[in-house]
Scaffold this active site. Structure first.
Site, mmCIF file in Angstrom:
data_model
loop_
_atom_site.group_PDB
_atom_site.id
_atom_site.type_symbol
_atom_site.label_atom_id
_atom_site.label_comp_id
_atom_site.label_asym_id
_atom_site.label_seq_id
_atom_site.Cartn_x
_atom_site.Cartn_y
_atom_site.Cartn_z
ATOM 1 N N ASP A 29 76.184 69.175 80.200
ATOM 2 C CA ASP A 29 77.111 70.184 80.711
ATOM 3 C C ASP A 29 77.136 71.386 79.764
ATOM 4 O OD1 ASP A 29 79.616 70.026 82.938
ATOM 5 O OD2 ASP A 29 79.723 71.597 81.408
ATOM 6 N N ASN A 84 84.153 65.621 91.299
ATOM 7 C CA ASN A 84 85.135 66.539 91.857
ATOM 8 C C ASN A 84 84.727 66.849 93.288
ATOM 9 O OD1 ASN A 84 86.800 66.776 89.567
ATOM 10 N ND2 ASN A 84 85.379 68.217 88.629
ATOM 11 N N GLY A 90 88.745 71.009 91.954
ATOM 12 C CA GLY A 90 88.120 71.910 90.990
ATOM 13 C C GLY A 90 86.616 71.933 91.049
ATOM 14 N N GLN A 91 86.037 71.497 92.181
ATOM 15 C CA GLN A 91 84.571 71.562 92.278
ATOM 16 C C GLN A 91 84.132 73.024 92.270
ATOM 17 O OE1 GLN A 91 82.773 69.393 95.561
ATOM 18 N NE2 GLN A 91 80.687 69.925 94.901
ATOM 19 N N HIS A 97 77.381 66.178 91.715
ATOM 20 C CA HIS A 97 77.106 65.760 90.339
ATOM 21 C C HIS A 97 78.215 64.837 89.861
ATOM 22 C CE1 HIS A 97 79.258 69.569 90.435
ATOM 23 N NE2 HIS A 97 79.921 69.158 89.383
ATOM 24 N N LEU A 98 77.797 63.813 89.144
ATOM 25 C CA LEU A 98 78.731 62.873 88.524
ATOM 26 C C LEU A 98 78.916 63.300 87.071
ATOM 27 C CD1 LEU A 98 80.338 60.186 88.475
ATOM 28 C CD2 LEU A 98 78.172 59.027 87.959
ATOM 29 N N HIS A 99 80.165 63.620 86.700
ATOM 30 C CA HIS A 99 80.451 63.923 85.303
ATOM 31 C C HIS A 99 80.565 62.613 84.527
ATOM 32 C CE1 HIS A 99 81.946 68.189 85.708
ATOM 33 N NE2 HIS A 99 82.138 67.802 86.960
HETATM 34 P P1 AMP Z 1 82.488 70.910 88.900
HETATM 35 O O1 AMP Z 1 83.632 71.809 88.503
HETATM 36 O O2 AMP Z 1 82.880 69.490 89.082
HETATM 37 O O3 AMP Z 1 81.750 71.473 90.096
HETATM 38 O O4 AMP Z 1 81.517 70.896 87.658
HETATM 39 C C1 AMP Z 1 80.536 71.838 87.452
HETATM 40 C C2 AMP Z 1 80.101 71.643 86.036
HETATM 41 O O5 AMP Z 1 78.848 72.254 85.872
HETATM 42 C C3 AMP Z 1 81.059 72.263 85.008
HETATM 43 O O6 AMP Z 1 81.476 71.262 84.106
HETATM 44 C C4 AMP Z 1 80.195 73.346 84.350
HETATM 45 O O7 AMP Z 1 80.463 73.484 82.980
HETATM 46 C C5 AMP Z 1 78.798 72.822 84.611
HETATM 47 N N1 AMP Z 1 77.765 73.848 84.662
HETATM 48 C C6 AMP Z 1 77.808 75.040 85.314
HETATM 49 N N2 AMP Z 1 76.647 75.708 85.147
HETATM 50 C C7 AMP Z 1 75.856 74.915 84.379
HETATM 51 C C8 AMP Z 1 74.539 75.051 83.839
HETATM 52 N N3 AMP Z 1 73.800 76.143 84.054
HETATM 53 N N4 AMP Z 1 74.041 74.033 83.097
HETATM 54 C C9 AMP Z 1 74.781 72.921 82.857
HETATM 55 N N5 AMP Z 1 76.027 72.747 83.328
HETATM 56 C C10 AMP Z 1 76.565 73.722 84.076
#
Ligand code: AMP
Ligand code: ZN
Length: 111
Positions: A29, A84, A90-91, A97-99
């Site tokens: 991330d 999310n 908050g997506q 994607h799985l955090h």
């Molecule tokens: P979400 O809010 O669940 O959609 O998570 C999106 C995640 O993607 C956030 O934690 C961002 O920090 C991460 N993110 C956004 N752009 C990038 C990128 N270019 N490389 C890696 N992570 C990213």
């Protein structure tokens, strides 16, 4: 999907994707919320977890998450897995994607 940042990152051979197989990729991330924070995602472009009904692919995503968590030393202490789903959760990136978050004591409930 040309305009999807995650599609671009995981399909570009020179990109920062740190793991990639036929089905699943892994990104660190860019804005980590814990000492270890990576994302596991299907290589196929699907916008939300609610739309991902391929059970085998879902299983692969979790399998890779647990394996990399072990490799990165957070398995014993514990870690959090988060999808999310949609705006209220908050997506921000509409490629599933799985955090995976770990390496510190995480609070509950989440914000
Ligand atoms: P979400 O809010 O669940 O959609 O998570 C999106 C995640 O993607 C956030 O934690 C961002 O920090 C991460 N993110 C956004 N752009 C990038 C990128 N270019 N490389 C890696 N992570 C990213
Ligand atoms: Zn995508």
């Amino acid at each position: 999907m040309a305009d999807c940042i995650f599609c671009r990152l995981i399909n570009d051979p020179g990109s920062i994707a740190v793991y990639r197989d036929d089905d699943v990729a892994l990104l660190d991330d860019i804005n980590p919320q814990a000492p270890v924070h990576f994302l596991v995602l299907p290589r196929q472009h699907v916008e939300t977890i609610a739309e991902l009904d391929d059970h085998q692919l879902l299983g692969r995503i979790f399998q890779v998450a647990h394996r990399i968590a072990r490799e990165r030393g957070i398995a014993e202490g514990g870690y959090r897995l988060v999808f999310n789903q949609g705006p209220n959760a908050g997506q921000t990136v509409y490629h599933v994607h799985l955090h995976v978050l770990g390496g510190r004591q995480l609070t509950w409930p989440p914000g």
